[in-house]
Design a protein around this motif. Structure first.
Motif, PDB file in Angstrom:
ATOM      1  N   SER A  80       0.865  -1.180   0.000  1.00 18.18           N
ATOM      2  CA  SER A  80       0.000   0.000   0.000  1.00 18.18           C
ATOM      3  C   SER A  80       0.898   1.225   0.000  1.00 18.18           C
ATOM      4  O   SER A  80       1.738   1.382   0.876  1.00 18.18           O
ATOM      5  N   TYR A  81       0.740   2.065  -0.993  1.00 19.02           N
ATOM      6  CA  TYR A  81       1.587   3.246  -1.101  1.00 19.02           C
ATOM      7  C   TYR A  81       0.942   4.394  -0.333  1.00 19.02           C
ATOM      8  O   TYR A  81       0.215   5.210  -0.877  1.00 19.02           O
ATOM      9  N   ILE A  82       1.195   4.428   0.962  1.00 17.96           N
ATOM     10  CA  ILE A  82       0.631   5.461   1.816  1.00 17.96           C
ATOM     11  C   ILE A  82       1.602   6.634   1.844  1.00 17.96           C
ATOM     12  O   ILE A  82       2.759   6.489   2.223  1.00 17.96           O
ATOM     13  N   THR A  83       1.157   7.766   1.426  1.00 16.61           N
ATOM     14  CA  THR A  83       2.036   8.917   1.308  1.00 16.61           C
ATOM     15  C   THR A  83       1.970   9.789   2.554  1.00 16.61           C
ATOM     16  O   THR A  83       1.059   9.696   3.357  1.00 16.61           O
TER      17      THR A  83
ATOM     18  N   ARG B  98      -3.146  14.123  -5.787  1.00 19.95           N
ATOM     19  CA  ARG B  98      -3.088  12.802  -5.155  1.00 19.95           C
ATOM     20  C   ARG B  98      -2.342  11.813  -6.049  1.00 19.95           C
ATOM     21  O   ARG B  98      -1.507  11.031  -5.567  1.00 19.95           O
ATOM     22  N   ILE B  99      -2.645  11.842  -7.356  1.00 15.22           N
ATOM     23  CA  ILE B  99      -1.963  10.972  -8.314  1.00 15.22           C
ATOM     24  C   ILE B  99      -0.461  11.244  -8.299  1.00 15.22           C
ATOM     25  O   ILE B  99       0.367  10.327  -8.319  1.00 15.22           O
ATOM     26  N   GLU B 100      -0.111  12.523  -8.233  1.00 16.83           N
ATOM     27  CA  GLU B 100       1.304  12.911  -8.199  1.00 16.83           C
ATOM     28  C   GLU B 100       1.987  12.334  -6.964  1.00 16.83           C
ATOM     29  O   GLU B 100       3.113  11.837  -7.029  1.00 16.83           O
ATOM     30  N   GLU B 101       1.316  12.392  -5.824  1.00 16.86           N
ATOM     31  CA  GLU B 101       1.860  11.840  -4.584  1.00 16.86           C
ATOM     32  C   GLU B 101       2.053  10.327  -4.704  1.00 16.86           C
ATOM     33  O   GLU B 101       3.077   9.780  -4.299  1.00 16.86           O
TER      34      GLU B 101
ATOM     35  N   ASN C 111       5.026   9.508  -6.912  1.00 13.78           N
ATOM     36  CA  ASN C 111       6.301   9.730  -6.224  1.00 13.78           C
ATOM     37  C   ASN C 111       6.610   8.600  -5.245  1.00 13.78           C
ATOM     38  O   ASN C 111       7.753   8.160  -5.124  1.00 13.78           O
ATOM     39  N   GLU C 112       5.580   8.138  -4.531  1.00 11.61           N
ATOM     40  CA  GLU C 112       5.783   7.033  -3.585  1.00 11.61           C
ATOM     41  C   GLU C 112       6.183   5.756  -4.321  1.00 11.61           C
ATOM     42  O   GLU C 112       7.053   5.006  -3.876  1.00 11.61           O
TER      43      GLU C 112
ATOM     44  N   ILE D  80      17.221   3.992 -14.111  1.00 11.56           N
ATOM     45  CA  ILE D  80      15.938   4.500 -14.605  1.00 11.56           C
ATOM     46  C   ILE D  80      15.022   4.858 -13.447  1.00 11.56           C
ATOM     47  O   ILE D  80      15.195   4.372 -12.325  1.00 11.56           O
ATOM     48  N   VAL D  81      14.058   5.706 -13.721  1.00 14.58           N
ATOM     49  CA  VAL D  81      13.017   6.076 -12.765  1.00 14.58           C
ATOM     50  C   VAL D  81      11.736   5.372 -13.199  1.00 14.58           C
ATOM     51  O   VAL D  81      11.446   5.276 -14.389  1.00 14.58           O
ATOM     52  N   ALA D  82      10.975   4.865 -12.240  1.00 14.78           N
ATOM     53  CA  ALA D  82       9.745   4.141 -12.562  1.00 14.78           C
ATOM     54  C   ALA D  82       8.770   5.022 -13.339  1.00 14.78           C
ATOM     55  O   ALA D  82       8.598   6.204 -13.029  1.00 14.78           O
ATOM     56  N   LYS D  83       8.154   4.442 -14.356  1.00 14.70           N
ATOM     57  CA  LYS D  83       7.113   5.124 -15.118  1.00 14.70           C
ATOM     58  C   LYS D  83       5.765   4.621 -14.618  1.00 14.70           C
ATOM     59  O   LYS D  83       5.503   3.415 -14.652  1.00 14.70           O
TER      60      LYS D  83
END
Length: 296
Positions: free
Chosen positions: A28-31, A68-71, A74-75, A94-97
């Motif tokens: 769970s990507y909790i920001t 929210r999508i941006e957060e 980033n997570e 590389i950075v995740a897409k």
């Protein structure tokens, strides 16, 4: 998911996503900013390193959705980087897409920003049009007839069927609901998703009477087509889930709803094969739910 991604993202034939190329990410990507929210569902592309598909479901307009999508993005990027520490100093780093999709089944036209640049403070010194930060798929874009045709031509596409269920629920008239549901075709592994959606969304948006009628009609259809009255138990466990949802006041997403349906069936001592068939969960997921139930 594979079927839906191919359709929503207009993926070229030679790059079509196959089911075995997707892996559901369990974290769970909790920001820090959105610590009271979690992503709805996240898939990793096993063919292309570092590519993820984020799918969010909304029943009402959230004007900070793009933030929210941006957060979330980033997570996900940070988590990907943590898991690939050895590549930091390499040229191949590389950075995740993250490809984000928002499924919207609300009543109003979606008018929230779709790129972070729309929300940012304006600077007239710079002129540049940014691409959207997420792909919006709104149920309002489709008619019932279009969704019925789509459901008929793409039997594996459960999300088109969920959009159709939502559209039918909007009708309000129970006779019309019954008439439209009569032609709905469901595979066994789709029943859990549909049941969870009816309980989490239809019941709250269009009332318990509509939700219970839908459950009853689907139950009758399944029993008629599969002749497994004792095994399916759809109406029984959905009814139990409704009551528990009322008691606890829960408003969960589709994914959490399916888990709760499975838990209720475990409580009723249902056969695990039946649970697997009705919910679409794996043997491992059902075992984990059973362990959590025993330790509760």
């Amino acid at each position: 998911a594979a079927v839906s991604l191919n359709k929503w993202l207009n993926i070229k034939e030679e790059y079509k996503v196959k089911a075995d190329e997707l892996e559901e990410v369990t974290e769970s990507y909790i920001t820090k900013t959105w610590d009271d929210r979690i992503t709805d569902i996240l898939y990793k592309d096993k063919t292309y390193e570092g590519v993820f598909y984020l799918i969010e479901h909304q029943t009402q307009i959230i004007y900070e959705m793009v933030q929210r999508i941006e957060e979330y993005k980033n997570e996900i990027r940070r988590n990907y980087e943590r898991n690939n520490k050895n590549n930091r100093n390499k040229k191949e780093y590389i950075v995740a897409k993250v490809i984000a999709i928002v499924l919207y089944t609300g009543e109003k036209e979606w008018d929230a920003a779709k790129s972070i640049s729309e929300l940012e403070a304006k600077c007239p010194r710079i002129k540049a049009k940014e691409l959207d930060d997420y792909k919006l798929i709104s149920s309002k874009e489709f008619t019932i007839e279009e969704l019925k045709e789509d459901s008929k031509n793409n039997e594996e596409d459960v999300l088109s069927k969920i959009f159709l269920i939502n559209k039918i629920g909007q009708l309000g008239n129970l006779n019309q609901v019954e008439k439209e549901l009569d032609k709905l075709v469901l595979a066994n592994n789709q029943i859990g998703y549909i049941a969870a959606y009816i309980n989490n969304i239809i019941k709250d948006k269009y009332g318990e009477e509509t939700a219970k009628l839908m459950v009853k009609l689907i139950q009758e259809k399944v029993n008629k087509e599969k002749k497994e009255d004792k095994d399916m138990l759809l109406e029984a466990f959905v009814d139990t889930f409704m009551q528990e949802g009322e008691r606890r006041g829960e408003k969960r997403g589709i994914k959490q709803g399916i888990s709760q349906v499975a838990i209720n069936m475990l409580k009723e001592k249902c056969d695990k094969k039946v649970i697997k068939k009705c919910t679409g969960l794996s043997d491992k997921q059902i075992t984990e739910l059973e362990k959590s139930l025993q330790s509760a």
